[in-house]
Design an enzyme around this catalytic site. Structure first.
Site, PDB file in Angstrom:
ATOM      1  N   ASN A 155      69.057 -86.257-102.546  1.00 38.29           N
ATOM      2  CA  ASN A 155      68.219 -85.632-101.525  1.00 38.29           C
ATOM      3  C   ASN A 155      68.952 -85.378-100.214  1.00 38.29           C
ATOM      4  O   ASN A 155      68.496 -84.585 -99.403  1.00 38.29           O
ATOM      5  CB  ASN A 155      66.979 -86.490-101.269  1.00 38.29           C
ATOM      6  CG  ASN A 155      67.296 -87.952-101.155  1.00 38.29           C
ATOM      7  OD1 ASN A 155      67.803 -88.564-102.093  1.00 38.29           O
ATOM      8  ND2 ASN A 155      67.034 -88.523-100.007  1.00 38.29           N
ATOM      9  N   CYS A 331      67.222 -92.657 -90.012  1.00 36.11           N
ATOM     10  CA  CYS A 331      67.115 -93.615 -88.907  1.00 36.11           C
ATOM     11  C   CYS A 331      66.325 -94.802 -89.411  1.00 36.11           C
ATOM     12  O   CYS A 331      65.225 -94.642 -89.905  1.00 36.11           O
ATOM     13  CB  CYS A 331      66.353 -93.028 -87.737  1.00 36.11           C
ATOM     14  SG  CYS A 331      66.939 -91.412 -87.308  1.00 36.11           S
TER      15      CYS A 331
HETATM   16  N1  PMP Z   1      63.096 -89.352-104.750  1.00 35.93           N
HETATM   17  C1  PMP Z   1      63.782 -88.420-104.077  1.00 35.93           C
HETATM   18  C2  PMP Z   1      65.142 -88.014-104.541  1.00 35.93           C
HETATM   19  C3  PMP Z   1      63.197 -87.824-102.954  1.00 35.93           C
HETATM   20  O1  PMP Z   1      63.866 -86.902-102.275  1.00 35.93           O
HETATM   21  C4  PMP Z   1      61.900 -88.234-102.542  1.00 35.93           C
HETATM   22  C5  PMP Z   1      61.248 -87.647-101.328  1.00 35.93           C
HETATM   23  N2  PMP Z   1      61.977 -87.827-100.136  1.00 35.93           N
HETATM   24  C6  PMP Z   1      61.258 -89.215-103.293  1.00 35.93           C
HETATM   25  C7  PMP Z   1      61.882 -89.741-104.393  1.00 35.93           C
HETATM   26  C8  PMP Z   1      59.891 -89.696-102.923  1.00 35.93           C
HETATM   27  O2  PMP Z   1      58.928 -88.748-103.244  1.00 35.93           O
HETATM   28  P1  PMP Z   1      57.442 -88.860-102.705  1.00 35.93           P
HETATM   29  O3  PMP Z   1      57.489 -88.394-101.298  1.00 35.93           O
HETATM   30  O4  PMP Z   1      56.673 -87.940-103.594  1.00 35.93           O
HETATM   31  O5  PMP Z   1      57.011 -90.273-102.871  1.00 35.93           O
END
Ligand code: PMP
Length: 396
Positions: A155, A331
């Protein structure tokens, strides 16, 4: 005041108008509970949920809707996969294999299980591009290993792991393979059959669907994956996730998956070419810019750059009325911790503190890319103009 240009699609995405349109009837006239068996309100809701299940299954190459468990998002899906499989296999062992750059909902879940003595944990390192070596997965597996959990795409840096190879290793060693595909579904081809994936987490709000709706794919055969629920109660979702279903959210998730899969052949190259244009403009106008993540094995809408001698927090602060971006670093509470993902790539704190994540998506335009590039170039130049370190580096 006009709203800033949104270029933070990894954090979340706007809901597509077609998704919203599909959802609206399920707030209004079709408000039934899919578990109500005795009247059309229930039947209509149930039919809509089952339709969404098929839409999700088709998007990831699953055998059918029965392999899809609806959840409240990918964090929950990740928790269900890890804790659910671990609990079920208590007699076999409690060893988990994951990697250093996982989302917090995977890595923190694993760490807390380890801390409480409920699991033994191997956290695999990644290479300088953020990829796990499938041979390291092989080497980490022991007779007590109950799950391998390696994300599909990161991400922060957008790096795509060699998922199919990891799937092959896990299959050969007879260990279930879970992948957090939250950032990958709808962006790059995902196929649970071809890639040997046994469990897969996804989330609607990363693909222009609503927040608070997600799913866990659970392989039903070859082999069947066994796990225990986190939430017990009415026995919804074949006992794996009790609670009245979030029908509008589920309908939105199904439609968002369908649209993303349809759009991908056109959208992925469009975003990759906009992203490349952004990268070219920034790197030709500025010196000492470092690309974080893999140059080619990355999500089409992701660009993560470190602008040496610039604190990314200051840069984004200066820009936030015009452009919504994020730092690569999360952060954490009071202290500004550099990103553990960038650290895992072997980066020093100075570069990690200088990283900016650009997230492009469905509604990003070429004009927006050009405005963002020009503003970032101007601000980086201004901030570097204030930096004695930069002046010294230039002079030497
Ligand atoms: N896994 C990854 C790789 C993500 O980017 C995210 C969201 N930031 C999540 C899990 C969590 O997803 P959710 O917001 O639907 O709980």
């Amino acid at each position: 005041m006009t709203r800033p240009i949104y270029m933070d699609y990894h954090a979340t995405t706007p809901v597509d108008a077609r998704v919203l349109e599909a959802m609206l009837p399920f707030f209004r006239e079709n408000f039934g509970n899919p578990a109500s068996r005795n009247h059309p309100y229930g039947w209509d809701a149930e039919a809509a949920v089952e339709h969404a299940r098929e839409q999700v299954a088709r998007t990831i190459g699953a055998g059918g809707g029965k392999e899809i468990v609806f959840t409240g998002g990918a964090s929950e899906s990740n928790n269900l996969a890890i804790k659910g499989v671990l609990e079920f296999h208590r007699d076999k062992g409690n060893h988990l294999v994951t990697c250093a750059t996982e989302h917090r909902s995977v890595i923190d879940t694993c760490r807390s299980l380890e801390r409480r003595g409920l699991a033994r944990l191997t956290v695999l390192p990644v290479d300088g591009y953020g990829r796990v070596d499938p041979r390291a997965v092989d080497a980490a597996i022991t007779p007590q290993t109950v799950l391998v959990s390696i994300m599909f795409a990161n991400n922060e840096i957008g790096t795509i792991h060699p998922v199919a190879e990891i799937g092959q290793v896990a299959k050969r060693r007879g260990v279930p393979f879970h992948t957090d595909a939250t950032q990958a579904v709808g962006k790059v081809p995902v196929d649970v059959e071809a890639m040997g994936i046994d469990l897969l987490s996804l989330s609607a709000h990363k693909i222009c669907g609503p927040k608070g709706a997600g799913a866990l794919y659970v392989r039903a055969r070859n082999p069947r994956v066994r796990l225990l629920p986190l939430i017990e109660g009415g026995g919804q979702e074949r006992g794996l996730r009790s609670g009245t279903l979030n029908v509008p959210g589920i309908v939105g998730l199904g439609r968002a998956c369908e649209i993303a899969a349809e759009a991908m052949p056109e959208e992925a190259p469009r975003l990759a070419s906009l992203r490349d244009r952004l990268q070219r403009t920034l790197t030709s106008a500025l010196d000492r810019v470092v690309l974080n993540g893999h140059p080619t094995e990355r999500l089409p809408g992701n660009l993560n750059l470190s602008f040496r001698f610039v604190e990314s927090e200051s840069l984004l602060m200066a820009l936030n009325r015009e452009v919504a971006l994020s730092t690569g670093s999360a952060c954490s509470s009071a202290t500004l911790e550099p990103s553990y993902v960038l650290r895992a790539l072997g980066q020093g704190d100075d570069l990690a503190h200088a990283s900016v994540r650009f997230g492009l998506g469905r509604f990003t335009t070429g004009e927006e890319v050009d405005v963002v590039a020009a503003r970032v170039v101007a601000e980086v130049r201004r901030l570097r103009g204030l930096s004695a370190d930069y002046a010294m580096a230039r002079a030497s």
